[in-house]
Design a protein around this motif. Structure first.
Motif, PDB file in Angstrom:
ATOM      1  N   GLY A 153    -107.076  47.237  47.141  1.00 53.10           N
ATOM      2  CA  GLY A 153    -105.977  47.049  46.197  1.00 53.10           C
ATOM      3  C   GLY A 153    -104.741  47.861  46.520  1.00 53.10           C
ATOM      4  N   VAL A 155    -101.043  48.613  47.221  1.00 54.28           N
ATOM      5  CA  VAL A 155     -99.754  47.968  46.938  1.00 54.28           C
ATOM      6  C   VAL A 155     -98.641  48.997  47.093  1.00 54.28           C
ATOM      7  CG1 VAL A 155    -100.778  46.326  45.310  1.00 54.28           C
ATOM      8  CG2 VAL A 155     -99.811  48.478  44.460  1.00 54.28           C
ATOM      9  N   ASP A 197    -110.240  45.298  43.654  1.00 56.39           N
ATOM     10  CA  ASP A 197    -108.900  44.848  44.063  1.00 56.39           C
ATOM     11  C   ASP A 197    -107.896  45.399  43.066  1.00 56.39           C
ATOM     12  OD1 ASP A 197    -106.919  43.629  45.514  1.00 56.39           O
ATOM     13  OD2 ASP A 197    -107.384  41.582  44.898  1.00 56.39           O
ATOM     14  N   LEU A 199    -103.466  45.212  41.679  1.00 54.35           N
ATOM     15  CA  LEU A 199    -102.157  44.554  41.700  1.00 54.35           C
ATOM     16  C   LEU A 199    -101.154  45.454  41.007  1.00 54.35           C
ATOM     17  CD1 LEU A 199    -101.374  43.310  38.611  1.00 54.35           C
ATOM     18  CD2 LEU A 199    -103.352  41.930  39.155  1.00 54.35           C
ATOM     19  N   THR A 201     -97.562  44.964  38.677  1.00 52.69           N
ATOM     20  CA  THR A 201     -96.762  43.940  38.008  1.00 52.69           C
ATOM     21  C   THR A 201     -95.439  43.752  38.750  1.00 52.69           C
ATOM     22  OG1 THR A 201     -95.970  45.651  36.481  1.00 52.69           O
ATOM     23  CG2 THR A 201     -97.790  44.270  35.746  1.00 52.69           C
ATOM     24  N   TYR A 207     -99.974  49.272  37.388  1.00 51.79           N
ATOM     25  CA  TYR A 207    -100.975  49.009  38.420  1.00 51.79           C
ATOM     26  C   TYR A 207    -102.284  48.702  37.703  1.00 51.79           C
ATOM     27  CZ  TYR A 207    -104.200  49.672  42.354  1.00 51.79           C
ATOM     28  OH  TYR A 207    -105.158  49.497  43.315  1.00 51.79           O
ATOM     29  N   HIS A 250    -108.909  37.284  43.766  1.00 52.01           N
ATOM     30  CA  HIS A 250    -107.816  38.096  44.289  1.00 52.01           C
ATOM     31  C   HIS A 250    -106.812  38.377  43.177  1.00 52.01           C
ATOM     32  CE1 HIS A 250    -108.606  38.105  48.678  1.00 52.01           C
ATOM     33  NE2 HIS A 250    -109.323  37.048  48.363  1.00 52.01           N
ATOM     34  N   GLU A 252    -104.113  40.031  43.461  1.00 56.77           N
ATOM     35  CA  GLU A 252    -102.739  39.943  43.938  1.00 56.77           C
ATOM     36  C   GLU A 252    -102.155  38.553  43.693  1.00 56.77           C
ATOM     37  OE1 GLU A 252    -102.417  41.246  47.940  1.00 56.77           O
ATOM     38  OE2 GLU A 252    -103.029  43.289  47.512  1.00 56.77           O
ATOM     39  N   TRP A 254    -102.384  36.988  40.875  1.00 54.45           N
ATOM     40  CA  TRP A 254    -102.336  36.764  39.437  1.00 54.45           C
ATOM     41  C   TRP A 254    -101.006  36.109  39.058  1.00 54.45           C
ATOM     42  CZ3 TRP A 254    -100.754  40.776  35.367  1.00 54.45           C
ATOM     43  CH2 TRP A 254     -99.595  41.444  35.757  1.00 54.45           C
ATOM     44  N   GLY A 389     -94.946  44.690  45.545  1.00 54.53           N
ATOM     45  CA  GLY A 389     -96.367  44.395  45.503  1.00 54.53           C
ATOM     46  C   GLY A 389     -96.807  43.268  46.380  1.00 54.53           C
ATOM     47  N   LEU A 390     -95.886  42.610  47.100  1.00 55.62           N
ATOM     48  CA  LEU A 390     -96.249  41.512  47.997  1.00 55.62           C
ATOM     49  C   LEU A 390     -95.801  41.804  49.419  1.00 55.62           C
ATOM     50  CD1 LEU A 390     -95.425  38.388  45.788  1.00 55.62           C
ATOM     51  CD2 LEU A 390     -97.646  39.446  46.199  1.00 55.62           C
TER      52      LEU A 390
END
Length: 390
Positions: A153, A155, A197, A199, A201, A207, A250, A252, A254, A389-390
């Motif tokens: 996870g 990020v 995992d 993510l 926002t 987180y 996953h 990520e 979401w 986050g991506l």
């Protein structure tokens, strides 16, 4: 003769450069070909493959991030390989083996650092985005067997920070890299069993780590980390028969639409609906199988969902306003990954067992076109370079 040799030598750089494209990169991306260790560089406007880049090792669970100028893709391979690809030249710029088993990575807020999380030997390593030289090596907490915990996870977060979870020891760590020569760690322990995992926002504030060892999720407010980790959606599966989990969802992937978040439920044929103002469950949507990715169209109007084996031949589209399924599509076995074009008029879907990429119109919900790819999985477009986050 000497003049001819001199002329040829002067031409060589020009000839090499001529093989590279001279164009913008905003409508480009890459597709992971997991079985062959290769990556396709694609043009999303023309729906065509521009290059195939080979020699990237084990890409069975590969992910990627982009440099902020969208020229370079950094690919994280399962074999611990970190590869830097020049997408305008369709060439491997540099590759390093930084671990024994890698599970993803992130790029820093300023685009200068690449962080990689590892199953083996555990921990996180941080590299220079320019030349992939090692900047920091952050070992994980040792398990009872003496090995470093798996990290998952990972990020990026505002403030030149990285956030990640420790699977074996139930922790969340914040890694502050404002001073690359003096990495600073903030550790949160006892967050729950087996975080699988995580993510962040889209605004970079919260987180969230999913917990495989128990129902519920762990939430950390990055604006106020001093408040510690809180539990959300505690016991969302209590009193229900949990199904065997064939593939972990996953987080990520979401979805956020308005003031609601949509998350895949572990071991259930459901999508969880969460109110983001208080992080409490506000509903559930029964779906075709165990969801893997729950992804929102960029305008938030639709949610696209794919599923774990044995139901991985299907896509379902949910109306985010009514929470109703508006379309079920049979895309084919091995439907693994989805990616929306930046403004959401199309969604690209990898279908591993058909060796193809399918492109759908998100208004008519119909297939527009398809093209061949070798056992495709992850699809990553360059607009990710500008999203936290991506």
């Amino acid at each position: 003769m000497k003049q001819l040799l001199l002329t040829l030598m002067l031409m060589l750089p020009t000839m090499a450069q001529a093989e590279c494209l001279t164009r913008g990169t905003g409508d480009m991306g890459i597709i992971i070909e997991r079985a062959s260790g290769s990556v396709l560089v694609i043009d999303t406007s023309a729906h065509k493959v521009l290059f195939r880049v080979k020699g990237l090792g084990d890409l069975s669970h590969a992910s990627a991030v982009f440099s902020r100028d969208e020229r370079y893709a950094y690919v994280f391979g399962r074999d611990g390989g970190l590869s830097k690809i020049d997408i305008l030249c369709g060439a491997l710029d540099k590759r390093v083996i930084q671990g024994g088993n890698s599970i993803g990575g992130a790029i820093s807020q300023d685009g200068k650092l690449i962080a990689v999380s590892n199953y083996v030997p555990g921990g996180v390593k941080v590299f220079s985005a320019a030349d992939l030289s090692l900047v920091a090596d952050i070992p994980a907490t040792a398990t009872a067997k003496g090995k470093g915990s798996k990290t998952v996870g990972l990020v990026d977060a505002p403030g030149q920070r990285f956030v990640f979870s420790l699977y074996d020891t139930g922790e969340i760590w914040i890694l502050d890299m404002k001073q690359p020569d003096k990495p600073a760690l903030t550790k949160f322990t006892g967050i729950g069993r087996l975080p699988y995992d995580g993510l962040v926002t889209p605004n970079g504030r919260y987180y969230i780590s999913g917990l495989f060892g128990e129902d519920g999720l762990a939430l950390l407010d990055l604006w106020h980390p001093e408040k510690g980790v809180t539990r959300i959606l505690d016991h969302y599966g209590k009193g229900e028969q949990q199904l065997p989990v064939y593939k972990m969802p996953h987080l990520e992937g979401w979805a956020v639409a308005g003031n609601q978040a949509f998350l895949p439920a572990v071991g259930h044929h459901e999508v969880l609906v969460v109110n983001t103002s208080d992080w409490k469950e506000s509903g559930r949507i029964a779906v075709h199988g165990q969801p893997i990715f729950v992804m929102a169209r960029p305008d938030g109007r639709q949610l696209w969902v794919n599923f774990a084996f044995p139901d991985n031949d299907t896509l379902q589209i949910i109306d985010s306003e009514t929470l109703k399924i508006i379309k079920t599509l049979k895309s084919g076995k091995g439907t693994l990954h989805m990616e929306f074009t930046p403004r959401g008029e199309e969604v690209w879907v990898s279908v591993r067992d058909k060796d193809e990429i399918q492109i759908y119109d998100t208004q008519s919900l119909t297939l527009k076109t398809r093209f061949k790819a070798e056992k495709p999985s992850g699809i990553f477009f360059t607009n990710r370079a500008h999203q936290t986050g991506l």
